[in-house]
Design an enzyme around this catalytic site. Structure first.
Site, mmCIF file in Angstrom:
data_model
loop_
_atom_site.group_PDB
_atom_site.id
_atom_site.type_symbol
_atom_site.label_atom_id
_atom_site.label_comp_id
_atom_site.label_asym_id
_atom_site.label_seq_id
_atom_site.Cartn_x
_atom_site.Cartn_y
_atom_site.Cartn_z
ATOM 1 N N GLU A 1 -6.836 4.250 7.901
ATOM 2 C CA GLU A 1 -6.660 5.691 7.673
ATOM 3 C C GLU A 1 -7.930 6.306 7.083
ATOM 4 O O GLU A 1 -8.255 7.464 7.342
ATOM 5 C CB GLU A 1 -5.430 5.930 6.782
ATOM 6 C CG GLU A 1 -4.148 5.788 7.597
ATOM 7 C CD GLU A 1 -2.978 5.192 6.856
ATOM 8 O OE1 GLU A 1 -2.968 5.182 5.618
ATOM 9 O OE2 GLU A 1 -2.045 4.701 7.542
ATOM 10 N N LYS B 1 -0.027 4.267 -0.080
ATOM 11 C CA LYS B 1 -0.660 5.408 0.607
ATOM 12 C C LYS B 1 -0.437 6.675 -0.225
ATOM 13 O O LYS B 1 -0.641 6.646 -1.433
ATOM 14 C CB LYS B 1 -0.134 5.520 2.046
ATOM 15 C CG LYS B 1 -0.308 4.190 2.797
ATOM 16 C CD LYS B 1 -0.062 4.284 4.268
ATOM 17 C CE LYS B 1 -0.286 2.910 4.905
ATOM 18 N NZ LYS B 1 -0.186 2.935 6.360
ATOM 19 N N GLY C 1 2.186 2.146 10.825
ATOM 20 C CA GLY C 1 3.068 3.296 10.677
ATOM 21 C C GLY C 1 3.805 3.678 11.952
ATOM 22 O O GLY C 1 4.405 4.750 12.035
ATOM 23 N N SER D 1 3.340 -2.310 10.463
ATOM 24 C CA SER D 1 4.783 -2.320 10.758
ATOM 25 C C SER D 1 5.470 -3.635 10.387
ATOM 26 O O SER D 1 6.385 -4.069 11.078
ATOM 27 C CB SER D 1 5.046 -1.938 12.218
ATOM 28 O OG SER D 1 4.638 -0.594 12.440
ATOM 29 N N GLU E 1 -5.335 -5.365 10.416
ATOM 30 C CA GLU E 1 -4.330 -4.320 10.622
ATOM 31 C C GLU E 1 -4.672 -3.560 11.903
ATOM 32 O O GLU E 1 -5.485 -2.613 11.874
ATOM 33 C CB GLU E 1 -4.340 -3.340 9.451
ATOM 34 C CG GLU E 1 -4.011 -3.966 8.114
ATOM 35 C CD GLU E 1 -3.482 -2.924 7.129
ATOM 36 O OE1 GLU E 1 -2.311 -3.035 6.756
ATOM 37 O OE2 GLU E 1 -4.221 -2.005 6.764
ATOM 38 N N HIS F 1 -9.711 0.638 5.028
ATOM 39 C CA HIS F 1 -8.393 0.890 5.637
ATOM 40 C C HIS F 1 -8.544 1.832 6.834
ATOM 41 O O HIS F 1 -9.354 2.762 6.809
ATOM 42 C CB HIS F 1 -7.422 1.491 4.613
ATOM 43 C CG HIS F 1 -6.013 1.491 5.124
ATOM 44 N ND1 HIS F 1 -5.545 2.480 5.956
ATOM 45 C CD2 HIS F 1 -5.004 0.604 4.975
ATOM 46 C CE1 HIS F 1 -4.291 2.193 6.286
ATOM 47 N NE2 HIS F 1 -3.939 1.067 5.697
ATOM 48 N N ASN G 1 0.858 -1.185 0.000
ATOM 49 C CA ASN G 1 0.000 0.000 0.000
ATOM 50 C C ASN G 1 0.896 1.238 0.000
ATOM 51 O O ASN G 1 1.546 1.534 1.007
ATOM 52 C CB ASN G 1 -0.899 -0.047 1.254
ATOM 53 C CG ASN G 1 -1.803 1.160 1.364
ATOM 54 O OD1 ASN G 1 -1.825 2.019 0.486
ATOM 55 N ND2 ASN G 1 -2.544 1.227 2.457
HETATM 56 P P1 13P Z 1 2.834 0.256 7.790
HETATM 57 O O1 13P Z 1 3.431 -0.979 7.153
HETATM 58 O O2 13P Z 1 3.522 1.519 7.412
HETATM 59 O O3 13P Z 1 2.661 0.076 9.251
HETATM 60 O O4 13P Z 1 1.354 0.396 7.180
HETATM 61 C C1 13P Z 1 0.536 -0.712 7.157
HETATM 62 C C2 13P Z 1 -0.666 -0.398 6.364
HETATM 63 O O5 13P Z 1 -1.421 0.491 6.704
HETATM 64 C C3 13P Z 1 -0.892 -1.163 5.144
HETATM 65 O O6 13P Z 1 -2.162 -0.918 4.618
#
Ligand code: 13P
Length: 230
Positions: free
Chosen positions: A89, A8, A162, A192, A156, A87, A6
């Site tokens: 976020e 982002k 993150g 992570s 997740e 997701h 991803n």
């Molecule tokens: P990170 O790997 O940066 O923690 O993000 C995970 C994520 O949100 C994948 O969709």
């Protein structure tokens, strides 16, 4: 194994193309793995033989008046049939409601899309214990058709995304085995994932792959991480 990246809000169209070219060469050599990349909307591309491109987000609409969003007409331009829904976020930063997420799910299911459906609890829920986590997840999946044939679930935990602080292997094994009891679809872990923990995480029972953010953004690092488990 399912390896999903991803991006982002990272990468441009140019850098995504360069990334895909490099990854394509490597993915050729991994016949038993499925590669998915979710670039930003401005860098959408058609899938190749080894890498499926998906959208990080789309609105449940063919086309119409929905400023700032993309719908099926824009995805069709690149023959995209894969989408991320739910997701954290989008849920917690952009305020997407359970209702909107369900509407998206039903719409893209109707369209036959492969849906990566993300679930996971925030820290204050995690601190209340496993039953609270599963109750939170039960809310997130309420009304979601878990028997949909093109569903891939991603667990997740919000507090692990993150932050550099992944869930422990015990946490992942425990929650995955509980999710598997209510849904027998491929189940990814995200939060992570990085070279230091990748090999151990993908070896956990009930982990069918990973959804990677930060550690996927540099293609050389991403490939090196995947190689670490070979
Ligand atoms: P990170 O790997 O940066 O923690 O993000 C995970 C994520 O949100 C994948 O969709």
């Amino acid at each position: 194994m399912i390896l999903a990246a991803n991006f982002k809000t990272n990468h441009t169209r140019k850098s995504t193309l360069e990334y895909l070219e490099t990854l394509d060469g490597f993915s050729n050599t991994c016949s038993e793995d499925s590669f998915y990349i979710f670039p930003p909307a401005t860098a959408l591309e058609s899938s190749s033989a080894h890498i499926t491109i998906g959208a990080q987000n789309a609105y449940p609409i063919e086309s119409g008046s929905c400023t700032g969003e993309i719908g099926v007409a824009q995805l069709n331009e690149f023959s995209i049939k894969t989408v991320l829904i739910g997701h954290s976020e989008r849920r917690h930063v952009l305020g997407e409601s359970l209702d909107l997420i369900k509407k998206k799910y039903d719409f893209f299911k109707e369209q036959g899309f492969t849906i990566f459906f993300c679930i996971g609890e925030p820290l204050e829920v995690k601190e209340q214990g496993v039953d609270a986590v599963m109750a939170y997840i039960a809310d997130q999946i309420e009304g979601i058709d878990l028997s949909y044939e093109n569903l891939i679930v991603a667990y997740e935990p919000v507090w692990a995304i993150g932050t550099g602080k992944s869930a422990t292997n015990e946490d992942i094994a425990q929650i995955h085995s509980k999710i598997k009891k209510i849904c027998d679809k491929p189940l990814l872990y995200g939060g992570s994932v990085k070279e230091a923990n990748f090999k151990d995480i993908v070896a956990i029972d009930g982990v069918d792959g990973v959804l990677v953010g930060t550690a996927s953004w540099d293609v050389a690092d991403y490939i090196s991480m995947i190689k670490s488990a070979k």
